[in-house]
Design a protein around this motif. Sequence first.
Motif, PDB file in Angstrom:
ATOM      1  N   GLY A  13      44.274  54.281  43.382  1.00 13.95           N
ATOM      2  CA  GLY A  13      44.371  55.063  44.621  1.00 13.95           C
ATOM      3  C   GLY A  13      45.505  54.599  45.517  1.00 13.95           C
ATOM      4  N   PRO A  14      45.846  55.404  46.512  1.00 10.72           N
ATOM      5  CA  PRO A  14      47.005  55.140  47.366  1.00 10.72           C
ATOM      6  C   PRO A  14      46.757  54.152  48.519  1.00 10.72           C
ATOM      7  N   GLY A  15      45.502  53.854  48.824  1.00 11.40           N
ATOM      8  CA  GLY A  15      45.223  52.950  49.946  1.00 11.40           C
ATOM      9  C   GLY A  15      45.418  51.492  49.572  1.00 11.40           C
ATOM     10  N   LYS A  16      45.613  50.660  50.585  1.00 12.39           N
ATOM     11  CA  LYS A  16      45.784  49.219  50.352  1.00 12.39           C
ATOM     12  C   LYS A  16      44.475  48.569  49.912  1.00 12.39           C
ATOM     13  N   GLY A  17      44.554  47.607  49.014  1.00 16.00           N
ATOM     14  CA  GLY A  17      43.378  46.823  48.666  1.00 16.00           C
ATOM     15  C   GLY A  17      43.097  46.670  47.175  1.00 16.00           C
ATOM     16  N   LYS A  18      43.980  47.176  46.334  1.00 20.88           N
ATOM     17  CA  LYS A  18      43.720  47.131  44.891  1.00 20.88           C
ATOM     18  C   LYS A  18      43.898  45.718  44.334  1.00 20.88           C
ATOM     19  N   THR A  19      45.060  45.138  44.554  1.00 19.51           N
ATOM     20  CA  THR A  19      45.309  43.791  44.043  1.00 19.51           C
ATOM     21  C   THR A  19      44.418  42.768  44.747  1.00 19.51           C
ATOM     22  N   THR A  20      44.269  42.925  46.065  1.00 19.69           N
ATOM     23  CA  THR A  20      43.444  41.952  46.799  1.00 19.69           C
ATOM     24  C   THR A  20      41.974  42.059  46.404  1.00 19.69           C
ATOM     25  N   CYS A  21      41.531  43.239  46.006  1.00 20.90           N
ATOM     26  CA  CYS A  21      40.159  43.399  45.504  1.00 20.90           C
ATOM     27  C   CYS A  21      39.994  42.645  44.188  1.00 20.90           C
ATOM     28  N   ALA A  22      40.989  42.741  43.336  1.00 18.98           N
ATOM     29  CA  ALA A  22      40.957  42.000  42.069  1.00 18.98           C
ATOM     30  C   ALA A  22      40.960  40.494  42.345  1.00 18.98           C
ATOM     31  N   LEU A  23      41.751  40.076  43.345  1.00 18.99           N
ATOM     32  CA  LEU A  23      41.804  38.649  43.698  1.00 18.99           C
ATOM     33  C   LEU A  23      40.477  38.170  44.264  1.00 18.99           C
ATOM     34  N   GLY A  24      39.827  39.011  45.060  1.00 20.70           N
ATOM     35  CA  GLY A  24      38.506  38.676  45.604  1.00 20.70           C
ATOM     36  C   GLY A  24      37.488  38.499  44.490  1.00 20.70           C
ATOM     37  N   THR A  25      37.540  39.363  43.514  1.00 16.88           N
ATOM     38  CA  THR A  25      36.633  39.261  42.366  1.00 16.88           C
ATOM     39  C   THR A  25      36.936  37.997  41.568  1.00 16.88           C
ATOM     40  N   ALA A  26      38.220  37.703  41.426  1.00 16.94           N
ATOM     41  CA  ALA A  26      38.624  36.488  40.706  1.00 16.94           C
ATOM     42  C   ALA A  26      38.078  35.247  41.423  1.00 16.94           C
ATOM     43  N   PHE A  27      38.159  35.253  42.734  1.00 14.63           N
ATOM     44  CA  PHE A  27      37.668  34.139  43.561  1.00 14.63           C
ATOM     45  C   PHE A  27      36.162  33.954  43.341  1.00 14.63           C
ATOM     46  N   ARG A  28      35.451  35.052  43.341  1.00 16.04           N
ATOM     47  CA  ARG A  28      34.002  35.012  43.096  1.00 16.04           C
ATOM     48  C   ARG A  28      33.716  34.486  41.691  1.00 16.04           C
ATOM     49  N   ALA A  29      34.470  34.963  40.728  1.00 18.02           N
ATOM     50  CA  ALA A  29      34.257  34.578  39.325  1.00 18.02           C
ATOM     51  C   ALA A  29      34.496  33.081  39.121  1.00 18.02           C
ATOM     52  N   VAL A  30      35.548  32.571  39.750  1.00 14.17           N
ATOM     53  CA  VAL A  30      35.851  31.139  39.646  1.00 14.17           C
ATOM     54  C   VAL A  30      34.678  30.315  40.175  1.00 14.17           C
ATOM     55  N   GLY A  31      34.082  30.783  41.253  1.00 17.26           N
ATOM     56  CA  GLY A  31      32.916  30.107  41.843  1.00 17.26           C
ATOM     57  C   GLY A  31      31.726  30.060  40.900  1.00 17.26           C
ATOM     58  N   GLN A  32      31.677  31.019  39.985  1.00 18.78           N
ATOM     59  CA  GLN A  32      30.594  31.047  38.999  1.00 18.78           C
ATOM     60  C   GLN A  32      30.972  30.336  37.703  1.00 18.78           C
ATOM     61  N   GLY A  33      32.111  29.656  37.738  1.00 19.20           N
ATOM     62  CA  GLY A  33      32.534  28.885  36.558  1.00 19.20           C
ATOM     63  C   GLY A  33      33.272  29.700  35.516  1.00 19.20           C
ATOM     64  N   LEU A  34      33.597  30.948  35.846  1.00 18.22           N
ATOM     65  CA  LEU A  34      34.348  31.765  34.888  1.00 18.22           C
ATOM     66  C   LEU A  34      35.817  31.366  34.901  1.00 18.22           C
ATOM     67  N   ARG A  35      36.441  31.488  33.755  1.00 21.12           N
ATOM     68  CA  ARG A  35      37.877  31.205  33.654  1.00 21.12           C
ATOM     69  C   ARG A  35      38.634  32.525  33.782  1.00 21.12           C
ATOM     70  N   VAL A  36      39.623  32.526  34.683  1.00 24.09           N
ATOM     71  CA  VAL A  36      40.289  33.778  35.039  1.00 24.09           C
ATOM     72  C   VAL A  36      41.797  33.700  34.827  1.00 24.09           C
ATOM     73  N   LEU A  37      42.349  34.769  34.259  1.00 21.24           N
ATOM     74  CA  LEU A  37      43.805  34.919  34.163  1.00 21.24           C
ATOM     75  C   LEU A  37      44.200  36.248  34.781  1.00 21.24           C
ATOM     76  N   MET A  38      45.226  36.221  35.625  1.00 22.52           N
ATOM     77  CA  MET A  38      45.825  37.465  36.110  1.00 22.52           C
ATOM     78  C   MET A  38      47.255  37.530  35.601  1.00 22.52           C
TER      79      MET A  38
END
Length: 178
Positions: A13-38
Amino acid sequence: MPEGKGLLIVYTGPGKGKTTCALGTAFRAVGQGLRVLMVQFIKGSWHYGELDAAKMLGDDRFEIRPMGRGFVKIGGAETDPEDIRMAEECWESGRAAIYSGTYDLVVLDEINYTISYKMLDAEKVVEALAGRPEQVHVICTGRNAHPKLVAAADLVTEMKEVKHPYTKGILAQRGIDY
Ligand code: ATP
Ligand code: MG
């Protein structure tokens, strides 16, 4: 549905927040011990805050790989072959990571953009994502998500622009936009 089912997620979509939403999810995932690559398509020149933030978490938990040159040449008769080469290289890096068993979440940042500009084949991408190891989560970001990717996804969110400071002439702000 059993826990541990890898989701295919699309932020578009055209609104702001796509990459930062992915980063927020990555942050949450790291907290759960998941290994993340972007892996980041297109990006490579601007120094985004998330590059340093990910390093603070540790490369073994959250790694970000910018694999572009910060812009793509458009407007000419044809897409620059160098942009296609870089997009293919980024895709191969992301695809290999998804299949490697090393990562629980792989973010393909701005992949939608490269597909919509025909630097990458939608069908090829969707097929590889559909055949990935079952437990791996994948997030695809960028405007104009391809209909085939949307059809294949488990979760699709479209960012809608209601207001953006850019329209008032306010430029990108450190820590918010980069
Ligand atoms: P962000 O990285 O802030 O989450 P995004 O991923 O949704 O944004 P992109 O299309 O990737 O947006 O755009 C990248 C850059 O353009 C970012 O610096 C972002 O702040 C800015 N941007 C995003 N949406 C808009 C908009 N509607 N108008 C102007 N600039 C925008
Ligand atoms: Mg983005």
